[in-house]
Design an enzyme around this catalytic site. Structure first.
Site, PDB file in Angstrom:
ATOM      1  N   LEU A  13      25.969   4.401 -36.551  1.00  0.00           N
ATOM      2  CA  LEU A  13      27.242   5.066 -36.319  1.00  0.00           C
ATOM      3  C   LEU A  13      28.386   4.064 -36.326  1.00  0.00           C
ATOM      4  O   LEU A  13      28.184   2.866 -36.122  1.00  0.00           O
ATOM      5  CB  LEU A  13      27.204   5.808 -34.976  1.00  0.00           C
ATOM      6  N   CYS A  14      29.584   4.574 -36.565  1.00  0.00           N
ATOM      7  CA  CYS A  14      30.806   3.782 -36.605  1.00  0.00           C
ATOM      8  C   CYS A  14      30.878   2.888 -35.360  1.00  0.00           C
ATOM      9  O   CYS A  14      30.592   3.356 -34.264  1.00  0.00           O
ATOM     10  CB  CYS A  14      31.997   4.731 -36.647  1.00  0.00           C
ATOM     11  N   PRO A  15      31.202   1.632 -35.512  1.00  0.00           N
ATOM     12  CA  PRO A  15      31.663   0.922 -36.713  1.00  0.00           C
ATOM     13  C   PRO A  15      30.558   0.129 -37.411  1.00  0.00           C
ATOM     14  O   PRO A  15      30.837  -0.698 -38.272  1.00  0.00           O
ATOM     15  CB  PRO A  15      32.713  -0.030 -36.150  1.00  0.00           C
ATOM     16  N   ASP A  40      26.777   8.289 -41.664  1.00  0.00           N
ATOM     17  CA  ASP A  40      27.771   8.506 -40.612  1.00  0.00           C
ATOM     18  C   ASP A  40      28.981   9.211 -41.222  1.00  0.00           C
ATOM     19  O   ASP A  40      29.566   8.700 -42.175  1.00  0.00           O
ATOM     20  CB  ASP A  40      28.188   7.164 -40.009  1.00  0.00           C
ATOM     21  N   ASP A  46      36.034   5.164 -43.086  1.00  0.00           N
ATOM     22  CA  ASP A  46      35.948   3.749 -42.720  1.00  0.00           C
ATOM     23  C   ASP A  46      35.694   2.816 -43.899  1.00  0.00           C
ATOM     24  O   ASP A  46      36.307   1.755 -43.988  1.00  0.00           O
ATOM     25  CB  ASP A  46      34.842   3.524 -41.679  1.00  0.00           C
TER      26      ASP A  46
END
Length: 75
Positions: A13-15, A40, A46
């Site tokens: 998941l981010c980041p 994600d 992103d």
């Protein structure tokens, strides 16, 4: 499209997808291509943003069965 290196960031998941892509791009020579796989939903925003900010070219982006594929040419 041919690529020099590959990063499987599915399940992250981010980041983390972007952070791992940055680390994986470091040893590559300018012009080489990294293929990144991610699932994600935030990666859709992103990854292009990371490329623009870091001076890399996002040369392809696709999605198949919930897995996004990005081809990033190192700047």
């Amino acid at each position: 499209m041919d690529h020099t290196a590959e990063l499987d960031a599915t399940g992250l998941l981010c980041p983390l997808p972007v952070l791992k892509a940055r680390k994986r791009l470091q040893p590559l020579a300018s012009g080489e291509v990294l293929k990144v796989l991610a699932d994600d939903p935030a990666a859709i925003i992103d990854v292009p943003h990371f490329c623009a900010e870091a001076g890399h070219a996002l040369i392809a982006q696709s999605e198949d069965a919930g897995v996004q594929t990005y081809l990033i040419r190192k700047g």
